[in-house]
Structure formats: structure tokens, C-alpha cells
Design an enzyme around this catalytic site. Structure first.
Site, PDB file in Angstrom:
ATOM      1  N   ASP A   1      25.420   3.573   5.035  1.00 22.88           N
ATOM      2  CA  ASP A   1      23.745   3.727   4.913  1.00 22.88           C
ATOM      3  C   ASP A   1      23.488   1.813   4.665  1.00 22.88           C
ATOM      4  OD1 ASP A   1      21.445   4.147   6.243  1.00 22.88           O
ATOM      5  OD2 ASP A   1      21.091   4.276   3.722  1.00 22.88           O
TER       6      ASP A   1
ATOM      7  N   ASP B   1      19.999   0.241   3.649  1.00 21.96           N
ATOM      8  CA  ASP B   1      18.976   0.269   2.555  1.00 21.96           C
ATOM      9  C   ASP B   1      19.374   1.332   1.981  1.00 21.96           C
ATOM     10  OD1 ASP B   1      17.585  -1.888   4.179  1.00 21.96           O
ATOM     11  OD2 ASP B   1      17.539  -1.133   5.775  1.00 21.96           O
TER      12      ASP B   1
END
Length: 183
Positions: free
Chosen positions: A8, A10
């Protein structure tokens, strides 16, 4: 087929300050360059899979996102590491504007981005690793058949793990050591 390291963005690559899309707002998560470099050394593709509702909400454009990701990739190169592929979902089913207002199969927790990467890059999902910071990341990885799933967890942001294949990890350095112990 080869295993991959799915990340991922952020909260895993960069600290999540909310809709980060500019270099001056970027703070890298400690240990990210070392983790990616370790995957690169093992010939594992490193694949970013990121929801980017800021595009759909009109906070920034796809062009700005791509420019920012080019800048981010250059920072990895400066640290001897490489992000191989980047997949993003600009949609949001309720807050998206215009063509971005839709429920899609790519927005996590749906597995669309991971499934697309697996198909396009001959990735072995069962031997792959997903690192996220949200139960949505874990759900997407589980649905795509990813074998090992880790949620980056600190005391301020605890995650409940409801499935045996999902593990909490306290830092990226600890994860790197768990995945690839130093000799």
C-alpha cells in the site's frame, strides 16, 4: 511465476498525512527503502497498490499523481531500491466526482488491482507478501490469494486481525527481519 512484494502507499511507503501528492508533504516511513531493496535483491517485483480517492474527489489530478509517483520512484533509486509497478484506484463510490463516482472492482477492499498485477506480471500470489496499514488492504490481499499479509501497526493505530494469514507488524525493519533474516 515469481512471488511479489505488494505495498500500500499511504501509511506504508509514506506517512499518511491525508491525500499526499506533493514532494514537500512527503515523509517516508522508516525502513521502507531497506525493505524494498531486500525484495529487489531477491528478484521479487515490488508492486504498489493504492486507493487514491483524492483524484476522484478532485483534490488532485491523475497527471499530478503520476508526476508525484515518478518523483517517489526517483527517491527509491537514490536509495538503491526500485518500485517496479504502480496500480492505483481513483474512484470513490460516494464522494467521487463525475466519472470517478463509481463502485469498482479496483478500490480496496476489492482485489482488482492485485489481480490485475498478478495476471500482467506472472506473479505467484500464494508465495507473495502484502504490506498494508488497513483491514481493507488485508481483505483485498486475501481475496487475491496473497499468501502472507502484514498490517503495519503502531500503538496509535491498532488493527484487529481476524484471519490467521494476517499478521500485525510493528515496523518495516521488523518485517524485513521476519521475511529475510540477516545471516
Amino acid at each position: 511465476m515469481t512471488p511479489a512484494l505488494f505495498l500500500d502507499r499511504d501509511g506504508v511507503i509514506n506517512v499518511d498525512h491525508g491525500y499526499v501528492h506533493r514532494a514537500e508533504d512527503t515523509q517516508f516511513v522508516p525502513g521502507i527503502f531497506e525493505l524494498v531493496r531486500a525484495a529487489n535483491e531477491r528478484q521479487w517485483p515490488v508492486v504498489v497498490v493504492t486507493n487514491q480517492a483524492g483524484i476522484g474527489r478532485g483534490f488532485y489530478t491523475e497527471e499530478i499523481f503520476h508526476g508525484y509517483m515518478q518523483w517517489m520512484r526517483a527517491r527509491f533509486v537514490e536509495h538503491g531500491a526500485r518500485l517496479d509497478h504502480i496500480y492505483f484506484c481513483p474512484h470513490h463510490p460516494t464522494h467521487g466526482l463525475g466519472p470517478y463516482a463509481l463502485a469498482c472492482d479496483c478500490r480496496k477492499p476489492a482485489p482488482g488491482m492485485l489481480l490485475r498485477a498478478i495476471a500482467e506480471h506472472d506473479i505467484e500470489p500464494g508465495r507473495s507478501v502484502m504490506v498494508g496499514d488497513s483491514p481493507k488492504d488485508a481483505a483485498a490481499a486475501q481475496a487475491a490469494g496473497v499468501g502472507r499479509i502484514f498490517l503495519l501497526n503502531d500503538e496509535a493505530n491498532p488493527h484487529e486481525v481476524r484471519h490467521g494469514t494476517v499478521q500485525n507488524v510493528s515496523s518495516l525493519a521488523a518485517l524485513k527481519q521476519q521475511l529475510w533474516p540477516a545471516p
